[in-house]
Design a protein around this motif. Sequence first.
Motif, PDB file in Angstrom:
ATOM      1  N   ASP A 160      30.048  29.011  44.097  1.00 18.98           N
ATOM      2  CA  ASP A 160      28.614  28.844  43.879  1.00 18.98           C
ATOM      3  C   ASP A 160      28.304  28.099  42.590  1.00 18.98           C
ATOM      4  N   HIS A 184      34.189  29.044  40.644  1.00 16.55           N
ATOM      5  CA  HIS A 184      33.824  29.811  41.833  1.00 16.55           C
ATOM      6  C   HIS A 184      32.887  28.960  42.684  1.00 16.55           C
ATOM      7  N   GLU A 220      40.884  37.084  43.651  1.00 16.15           N
ATOM      8  CA  GLU A 220      39.959  36.010  43.274  1.00 16.15           C
ATOM      9  C   GLU A 220      40.102  34.776  44.149  1.00 16.15           C
ATOM     10  N   THR A 240      36.130  35.840  34.762  1.00 17.99           N
ATOM     11  CA  THR A 240      37.274  35.054  35.205  1.00 17.99           C
ATOM     12  C   THR A 240      37.852  34.383  33.970  1.00 17.99           C
ATOM     13  N   ASP A 280      28.002  33.683  34.396  1.00 20.09           N
ATOM     14  CA  ASP A 280      28.256  34.975  35.020  1.00 20.09           C
ATOM     15  C   ASP A 280      28.614  36.072  34.021  1.00 20.09           C
ATOM     16  N   TYR A 305      32.636  41.958  40.833  1.00 19.43           N
ATOM     17  CA  TYR A 305      33.390  40.710  40.977  1.00 19.43           C
ATOM     18  C   TYR A 305      34.233  40.392  39.743  1.00 19.43           C
ATOM     19  N   SER A 350      37.267  32.968  46.081  1.00 18.14           N
ATOM     20  CA  SER A 350      36.197  32.283  45.352  1.00 18.14           C
ATOM     21  C   SER A 350      36.557  30.846  44.991  1.00 18.14           C
ATOM     22  N   TYR A 396      26.139  34.479  53.414  1.00 22.11           N
ATOM     23  CA  TYR A 396      25.498  34.396  52.106  1.00 22.11           C
ATOM     24  C   TYR A 396      24.008  34.054  52.175  1.00 22.11           C
TER      25      TYR A 396
END
Length: 291
Positions: free
Chosen positions: A119, A117, A159, A199, A219, A235, A162, A85
């Motif tokens: 991040d 997630h 998923e 999500t 997001d 995603y 994540s 990443y």
Amino acid sequence: MSLSKTTIGPFELYTVETGDFRLDGGAMFGVVPKTLWSKALPADEKNRIPMTMRCLLIKSNNTGKVYLIDNGAGTKFNEKMEGIYQLDQSSKNLKNSLQEQGFDFDDVTDIIFTHLHFDHCGGTSFYDDNNKLKLTFPNADYHVVDTHWENANNPNAREKASFLPENINPIKESGKLKLVKENHEYEPGLSSVIANGHTIGQQLPKIEHDGKVLVFAADLIPTHVHVPLPWVMGYDMYPVQTLDEKDTFLKQAAEQNWNLYLEHDAHKEIIRIQQKDGRFSVSETLTLNDL
């Protein structure tokens, strides 16, 4: 690093930068061809585009609470994952950003997770010198939408990568988890907007006072390049639902002159939206200092 801040009614708002990273451009733009998205965000030799993890701290002068929306990827990544990443916290990191804005970990009373997630919630905990997981914010409660918490603890195979156990388990075991319903109001003027396409149970915190509105776009709109309706991330779990949610959300943003705070845009902090001939686009770029 120079961070911005402003006041909206009883709320003091502070930008908190927690680090930069890179994600695959194809995954970030789904079915949109690289020839289109790469004009705005050129990819590196591994097809990754620059991203950031920009959080928001809110101090309420009505309640005395200090809210932090998300907290970045944290420091628990091993060398392999850092390389994948290209995680870079050398110039931007959670501790330094808070200190520059006049706060410390102990000051945060509430963390509002848009979703879990890696991040967005990795900064909740860290490994101490004995390789034991410790909580970063000793005085904070953790707010997660109930449907998202269920999803994070029982993810589908797509998923699952994540939702990292080293991020989720400390929250689960903290005794400070507060499950909230969709569109929850934290206090007058601070609520959340639900978005389930990326999500299940993602919440977008919304600050409003006397007609001025700031929405933490998380997001649903990760960067300014994602404003056009079809530009949906690969995603996203439910991309058609994201399309519908974006349409409703951006119509309101354009009509009511909302300020959209961008969590992942490496270059733009806040945008405003316009709608013309059925298409949405960025009308203005700002920072908290400009509000």
